[in-house]
Motif scaffolding. Structure first.
Motif, PDB file in Angstrom:
ATOM      1  N   ALA A 366       0.839  -1.211   0.000  1.00 24.08           N
ATOM      2  CA  ALA A 366       0.000   0.000   0.000  1.00 24.08           C
ATOM      3  C   ALA A 366       0.872   1.258   0.000  1.00 24.08           C
ATOM      4  O   ALA A 366       0.540   2.258  -0.658  1.00 24.08           O
ATOM      5  CB  ALA A 366      -0.918  -0.009   1.211  1.00 24.08           C
ATOM      6  N   ARG A 367       1.971   1.233   0.725  1.00 22.65           N
ATOM      7  CA  ARG A 367       2.870   2.397   0.750  1.00 22.65           C
ATOM      8  C   ARG A 367       3.521   2.609  -0.619  1.00 22.65           C
ATOM      9  O   ARG A 367       3.711   3.756  -1.058  1.00 22.65           O
ATOM     10  CB  ARG A 367       3.928   2.230   1.850  1.00 22.65           C
ATOM     11  CG  ARG A 367       3.362   2.480   3.245  1.00 22.65           C
ATOM     12  CD  ARG A 367       4.467   2.520   4.292  1.00 22.65           C
ATOM     13  NE  ARG A 367       4.996   1.194   4.581  1.00 22.65           N
ATOM     14  CZ  ARG A 367       4.448   0.344   5.442  1.00 22.65           C
ATOM     15  NH1 ARG A 367       3.351   0.692   6.109  1.00 22.65           N
ATOM     16  NH2 ARG A 367       4.980  -0.838   5.655  1.00 22.65           N
ATOM     17  N   ASP A 368       3.867   1.511  -1.287  1.00 26.01           N
ATOM     18  CA  ASP A 368       4.438   1.640  -2.643  1.00 26.01           C
ATOM     19  C   ASP A 368       3.429   2.263  -3.605  1.00 26.01           C
ATOM     20  O   ASP A 368       3.786   3.091  -4.455  1.00 26.01           O
ATOM     21  CB  ASP A 368       4.865   0.256  -3.162  1.00 26.01           C
ATOM     22  CG  ASP A 368       6.134  -0.219  -2.498  1.00 26.01           C
ATOM     23  OD1 ASP A 368       6.828   0.618  -1.886  1.00 26.01           O
ATOM     24  OD2 ASP A 368       6.426  -1.433  -2.554  1.00 26.01           O
ATOM     25  N   THR A 369       2.162   1.846  -3.464  1.00 29.66           N
ATOM     26  CA  THR A 369       1.118   2.417  -4.328  1.00 29.66           C
ATOM     27  C   THR A 369       0.948   3.905  -4.048  1.00 29.66           C
ATOM     28  O   THR A 369       0.791   4.722  -4.979  1.00 29.66           O
ATOM     29  CB  THR A 369      -0.215   1.676  -4.095  1.00 29.66           C
ATOM     30  OG1 THR A 369      -0.033   0.297  -4.351  1.00 29.66           O
ATOM     31  CG2 THR A 369      -1.302   2.223  -5.008  1.00 29.66           C
ATOM     32  N   ALA A 370       0.971   4.276  -2.758  1.00 35.44           N
ATOM     33  CA  ALA A 370       0.851   5.699  -2.403  1.00 35.44           C
ATOM     34  C   ALA A 370       2.024   6.498  -2.972  1.00 35.44           C
ATOM     35  O   ALA A 370       1.845   7.620  -3.473  1.00 35.44           O
ATOM     36  CB  ALA A 370       0.793   5.856  -0.883  1.00 35.44           C
ATOM     37  N   ARG A 371       3.217   5.921  -2.917  1.00 35.73           N
ATOM     38  CA  ARG A 371       4.406   6.599  -3.451  1.00 35.73           C
ATOM     39  C   ARG A 371       4.270   6.774  -4.970  1.00 35.73           C
ATOM     40  O   ARG A 371       4.599   7.830  -5.525  1.00 35.73           O
ATOM     41  CB  ARG A 371       5.650   5.767  -3.118  1.00 35.73           C
ATOM     42  CG  ARG A 371       6.970   6.462  -3.447  1.00 35.73           C
ATOM     43  CD  ARG A 371       8.163   5.611  -3.053  1.00 35.73           C
ATOM     44  NE  ARG A 371       8.294   5.458  -1.622  1.00 35.73           N
ATOM     45  CZ  ARG A 371       8.077   4.321  -0.957  1.00 35.73           C
ATOM     46  NH1 ARG A 371       7.723   3.227  -1.601  1.00 35.73           N
ATOM     47  NH2 ARG A 371       8.218   4.271   0.348  1.00 35.73           N
ATOM     48  N   LEU A 372       3.770   5.730  -5.640  1.00 43.55           N
ATOM     49  CA  LEU A 372       3.598   5.789  -7.086  1.00 43.55           C
ATOM     50  C   LEU A 372       2.574   6.858  -7.479  1.00 43.55           C
ATOM     51  O   LEU A 372       2.762   7.601  -8.458  1.00 43.55           O
ATOM     52  CB  LEU A 372       3.146   4.423  -7.603  1.00 43.55           C
ATOM     53  CG  LEU A 372       3.296   4.161  -9.105  1.00 43.55           C
ATOM     54  CD1 LEU A 372       4.748   4.276  -9.522  1.00 43.55           C
ATOM     55  CD2 LEU A 372       2.747   2.787  -9.473  1.00 43.55           C
ATOM     56  N   ASN A 373       1.503   6.956  -6.699  1.00 40.90           N
ATOM     57  CA  ASN A 373       0.495   7.989  -6.982  1.00 40.90           C
ATOM     58  C   ASN A 373       1.050   9.388  -6.743  1.00 40.90           C
ATOM     59  O   ASN A 373       0.686  10.334  -7.449  1.00 40.90           O
ATOM     60  CB  ASN A 373      -0.752   7.757  -6.118  1.00 40.90           C
ATOM     61  CG  ASN A 373      -1.727   6.795  -6.771  1.00 40.90           C
ATOM     62  OD1 ASN A 373      -2.364   7.127  -7.765  1.00 40.90           O
ATOM     63  ND2 ASN A 373      -1.812   5.593  -6.238  1.00 40.90           N
ATOM     64  N   PHE A 374       1.915   9.531  -5.741  1.00 43.23           N
ATOM     65  CA  PHE A 374       2.562  10.816  -5.481  1.00 43.23           C
ATOM     66  C   PHE A 374       3.370  11.237  -6.719  1.00 43.23           C
ATOM     67  O   PHE A 374       3.251  12.364  -7.211  1.00 43.23           O
ATOM     68  CB  PHE A 374       3.476  10.676  -4.260  1.00 43.23           C
ATOM     69  CG  PHE A 374       4.118  11.954  -3.805  1.00 43.23           C
ATOM     70  CD1 PHE A 374       3.533  12.729  -2.813  1.00 43.23           C
ATOM     71  CD2 PHE A 374       5.311  12.397  -4.361  1.00 43.23           C
ATOM     72  CE1 PHE A 374       4.119  13.922  -2.384  1.00 43.23           C
ATOM     73  CE2 PHE A 374       5.908  13.580  -3.956  1.00 43.23           C
ATOM     74  CZ  PHE A 374       5.317  14.346  -2.953  1.00 43.23           C
ATOM     75  N   ILE A 375       4.167  10.306  -7.217  1.00 48.60           N
ATOM     76  CA  ILE A 375       4.992  10.604  -8.403  1.00 48.60           C
ATOM     77  C   ILE A 375       4.103  10.881  -9.618  1.00 48.60           C
ATOM     78  O   ILE A 375       4.370  11.777 -10.419  1.00 48.60           O
ATOM     79  CB  ILE A 375       5.957   9.430  -8.683  1.00 48.60           C
ATOM     80  CG1 ILE A 375       6.944   9.282  -7.525  1.00 48.60           C
ATOM     81  CG2 ILE A 375       6.713   9.632  -9.996  1.00 48.60           C
ATOM     82  CD1 ILE A 375       7.766   8.015  -7.577  1.00 48.60           C
ATOM     83  N   GLY A 376       3.018  10.100  -9.732  1.00 45.98           N
ATOM     84  CA  GLY A 376       2.102  10.288 -10.855  1.00 45.98           C
ATOM     85  C   GLY A 376       1.485  11.682 -10.880  1.00 45.98           C
ATOM     86  O   GLY A 376       1.376  12.317 -11.932  1.00 45.98           O
ATOM     87  N   ILE A 377       1.090  12.174  -9.697  1.00 40.96           N
ATOM     88  CA  ILE A 377       0.487  13.517  -9.628  1.00 40.96           C
ATOM     89  C   ILE A 377       1.528  14.578  -9.969  1.00 40.96           C
ATOM     90  O   ILE A 377       1.251  15.520 -10.725  1.00 40.96           O
ATOM     91  CB  ILE A 377      -0.121  13.750  -8.231  1.00 40.96           C
ATOM     92  CG1 ILE A 377      -1.363  12.888  -8.067  1.00 40.96           C
ATOM     93  CG2 ILE A 377      -0.467  15.219  -8.026  1.00 40.96           C
ATOM     94  CD1 ILE A 377      -1.952  12.902  -6.679  1.00 40.96           C
ATOM     95  N   VAL A 378       2.745  14.443  -9.421  1.00 47.22           N
ATOM     96  CA  VAL A 378       3.807  15.416  -9.740  1.00 47.22           C
ATOM     97  C   VAL A 378       4.034  15.450 -11.263  1.00 47.22           C
ATOM     98  O   VAL A 378       4.111  16.524 -11.874  1.00 47.22           O
ATOM     99  CB  VAL A 378       5.120  15.050  -9.018  1.00 47.22           C
ATOM    100  CG1 VAL A 378       6.254  15.951  -9.496  1.00 47.22           C
ATOM    101  CG2 VAL A 378       4.960  15.192  -7.508  1.00 47.22           C
ATOM    102  N   PHE A 379       4.103  14.266 -11.866  1.00 47.67           N
ATOM    103  CA  PHE A 379       4.338  14.151 -13.314  1.00 47.67           C
ATOM    104  C   PHE A 379       3.240  14.859 -14.106  1.00 47.67           C
ATOM    105  O   PHE A 379       3.516  15.702 -14.986  1.00 47.67           O
ATOM    106  CB  PHE A 379       4.386  12.658 -13.680  1.00 47.67           C
ATOM    107  CG  PHE A 379       4.596  12.385 -15.142  1.00 47.67           C
ATOM    108  CD1 PHE A 379       5.875  12.218 -15.653  1.00 47.67           C
ATOM    109  CD2 PHE A 379       3.509  12.278 -16.010  1.00 47.67           C
ATOM    110  CE1 PHE A 379       6.071  11.954 -17.002  1.00 47.67           C
ATOM    111  CE2 PHE A 379       3.694  12.010 -17.351  1.00 47.67           C
ATOM    112  CZ  PHE A 379       4.976  11.855 -17.853  1.00 47.67           C
TER     113      PHE A 379
END
Length: 689
Positions: A366-379
């Motif tokens: 779940a933390r990896d998914t949250a991290r991926l979404n963080f990067i996705g929003i920045v992108f």
């Protein structure tokens, strides 16, 4: 030389006018503050802010009215860099930035910083890759550039469609913000408030096009930045004693963390979350065997009551269960209906997360998914910022390429003032709620709670779940769109500050909505009608058509807004993903890669935009609830980050198709050289009249 003197005199004149304007606005605030102390009602304070500011914008719109094409589309190309930076800041700082960003930081904590990072980084991309080159090109719109760079009306048409789609989704978010503010401060229903606010938008953009919008946006920026900074400075002094709260941000985070530890460890807080979990489980069990689930739930409550009595628990914990049992439905089917909605409470049953905790999740996956979404929003926010047509159009309005570069610097500076403050506002507002509202009595809830709940129950709802009469954190449902507007009331500041913040939110939403509606109407009147249907149309006819279309689009957007298709931040995020997927690859490759071809741009823009729209349609609940087949998220990325898939697909497609087709002709390659150099020997002229 004479032209330089003329620009300098014009610049000095503008500074003098806006200095008087700022002083007058501050005097207006002081007068209202004195009026409040002398007994002026809150309703009249709200009306004064609403009508005085809209009247002011309308006055600027009327004084700037024009029927000249260059004035209407690009403000005569004589907006100085400093003022264009301010206007771009207002154009950029929409309802999402002013209302939604601090709210997102309040709700999401650390993870909300993705928006701040993405939007700020996006302006670096604008400065490096697009603004000066588009200004050198010197036409009116983004489809103008695509049509000239790649040739033909097909790519121009795709640009028109993409500009309309991006801008329409974005403008719905702005009108939504206008509706919230208007309904709260006038008492009108949300649906009616949307159309009342729309009138304010139209008087600015319809009369004078880009010229009126530019000078109105400068005025709006001054109001919105004063409105945003005032409550934060006030709160900072109240909680930290530091007049510049940004400097005490770390100290405030530490204080908030200590308060969070106490709240999270409170047994009554755990009781509320346990009740939510039991309701979710009961709702799930009721769908399998309603009679058994009905009986089991009653037996569970009876046992819990007996255990509490046996342990001599406080009466405050015994009374709620006794009352709940007394009201327990005797009919299993009636009970099933009453608990069916409780399935949606699963999120509120989960353990609360600390504000400063990054990438929160129940396990490593779940933390990896949250991290991926963080990067996705920045992108998506970065590349979307660099591709939004209504922002890029602003750089057509400066007198020169050099001024366009300077304008990007000023844009960043004026946006920085707000973005540097939003995290502080979120933390200070949360600290105030956690220390003043949580733990207070339901019998003495403040008046603002009922007022905001009346606007929209999804924005604020406080219910005594465990019936102990005390407000627990889990019993508060607070919408992100409410935080900024309600913070002065939550903090107990004078009501004139609430009116000021509402005026600032209104200015932010109006300024962006003006720019977006102008983009849509220009795409239809200039790019579609004038460039593709009737190139002989007179100047007067083109401007008239643009104004009529602007009204039509605004009414359609207001109607869609009244359906509440999503919260402000999702709508804005969706617009960024769409813009990044459709425009960024074609614009940047069009400037820096001579080999990019017409068919590469056509197929690439269609591919990027299609993938982005497909992902949103199949994953966003608003569409799936309307019957669109639902699919699983790709890599766990939320629909707001659809641009993560659309942009690479668009970029690769342009490159591959361009390499498979004939290279552009010599004239197109000269155009690429022309836009990339401020001064070029034997340069061509692409400047529109």
């Amino acid at each position: 030389m004479s032209q330089a003197i003329s620009h300098s005199a014009f610049n000095s004149q503008l500074k003098r006018y806006y200095s008087f304007y700022t002083g007058g606005f501050i005097l207006f605030l002081v007068a209202l503050a004195i009026g409040e102390q002398m007994g002026m009602s809150r309703e009249w304070i709200g009306y004064c802010f609403l009508f005085a500011t809209i009247g002011l914008y309308a006055g600027i719109g009327i004084m700037s009215r024009t029927a000249e094409v260059a004035e209407y589309y690009v403000a005569g190309r004589r907006v100085p860099a400093f003022f264009n930076g301010m206007a771009t800041g207002a154009d950029w700082m929409s309802a999402a930035s002013f209302i939604g960003m601090a709210g997102t930081l309040y709700l999401a904590g650390f993870d909300g910083l993705a928006f701040v990072m993405g939007w700020t980084g996006g302006y670096c991309l604008v400065a490096l890759f697009l603004a000066p080159y588009l200004r050198k090109f010197g036409q009116f719109t983004i489809p103008d550039f695509l049509g000239a760079r790649y040739g033909g009306n097909i790519v121009r048409s795709i640009g028109i469609v993409a500009a309309i789609v991006c801008s329409f989704v974005y403008v719905v978010a702005q009108i939504y913000g206008v509706g919230i503010i208007t309904s709260r401060f006038t008492g009108l229903e949300f649906g009616i408030g949307v159309f009342v606010g729309l009138a304010g938008i139209l008087v600015c953009s319809m009369l004078g096009g880009m010229k009126a919008v530019t000078w109105t946006q400068v005025a709006q920026y001054i109001i919105l930045i004063i409105a945003y900074l005032t409550p934060v400075v006030w709160l900072g002094m109240k909680h930290t004693g530091v007049p510049i709260p940004q400097l005490a941000y770390g100290q405030t985070i530490q204080k908030l963390t200590e308060v969070e530890k106490k709240i999270f460890a409170d047994p009554r807080e755990a009781d509320v979350r346990k009740i939510y979990a039991e309701r979710v489980a009961a709702a799930a069990a009721a769908e399998k065997d309603v009679k058994k689930a009905h009986a089991d739930r009653k037996a569970q409550l009876e046992k819990e009551l007996a255990d509490l009595k046996a342990a001599n628990a406080p009466q405050a914990r015994i009374d709620p269960i006794q009352k709940y049992l007394a009201e327990y439905p005797t009919d299993p089917e009636a009970w099933k209906k009453s608990v069916a909605k409780d399935k949606a409470l699963a999120a509120r049953a989960a353990a609360p997360r600390a504000h400063a905790e990054p990438y929160a999740g129940k396990d490593e996956k779940a933390r990896d998914t949250a991290r991926l979404n963080f990067i996705g929003i920045v992108f998506c926010m970065m590349f979307g910022t660099a591709a939004l047509p209504h922002i890029l159009m602003r750089y057509y309005t400066t007198p020169s390429v050099q001024q366009a570069r300077q304008s990007v610097f000023w844009s960043l500076f004026f946006i920085f003032l707000l973005y540097f403050t939003a995290p502080c506002l979120a933390v200070l507002a949360k600290y105030d709620v956690y220390t003043n509202l949580v733990g207070s009595s339901f019998a003495s809830l403040p008046g603002w709670a009922a007022a905001w709940a009346a606007v929209d129950p999804t924005l604020l709802n406080i219910t005594d779940i465990n019936r102990d009469g005390i407000v627990q954190l889990a019993e508060i449902v607070i919408g992100g769109d409410l935080i900024v507007l309600a913070t002065p009331e939550i903090a107990g500041l004078p009501y004139v500050v609430s009116g000021l913040v509402a005026a600032g939110g209104l200015a932010a939403a109006l300024s962006t909505a003006d720019g977006l509606l102008l983009t849509i109407s220009n795409a239809l009147s200039h790019d579609l009608y004038y460039k593709m249907i009737d190139p002989t149309a007179s100047t007067q006819k083109r401007v008239t058509i643009s104004k009529v279309l602007l009204v039509v689009v605004a009414i359609i957007a207001a109607y869609v807004t009244s359906l509440k298709p999503g919260d402000i931040l999702f709508l804005v995020g969706a617009a960024f993903s769409l813009a990044a997927s459709a425009f960024f690859p074609a614009l940047v490759l069009g400037v820096f890669w001579k080999r990019a071809t017409k068919w590469g741009a056509i197929v690439g823009m269609l591919a990027g935009l299609s993938v982005c729209i497909y992902y949103m349609l199949r994953t966003y609940p608003f569409f799936t609830n309307m019957g669109v087949p639902k699919m699983d998220l790709w890599f766990g990325l939320n629909p707001i980050s659809a641009g993560v898939f659309g942009l690479p697909v668009g970029l690769l497609t342009i490159v591959v198709v361009s390499l498979l087709t004939s290279q552009p002709d010599r004239e197109t390659q000269e155009l690429v050289e022309h836009v990339r150099y401020p001064h070029l020997r034997g340069d061509i002229n692409t400047q529109a009249a």
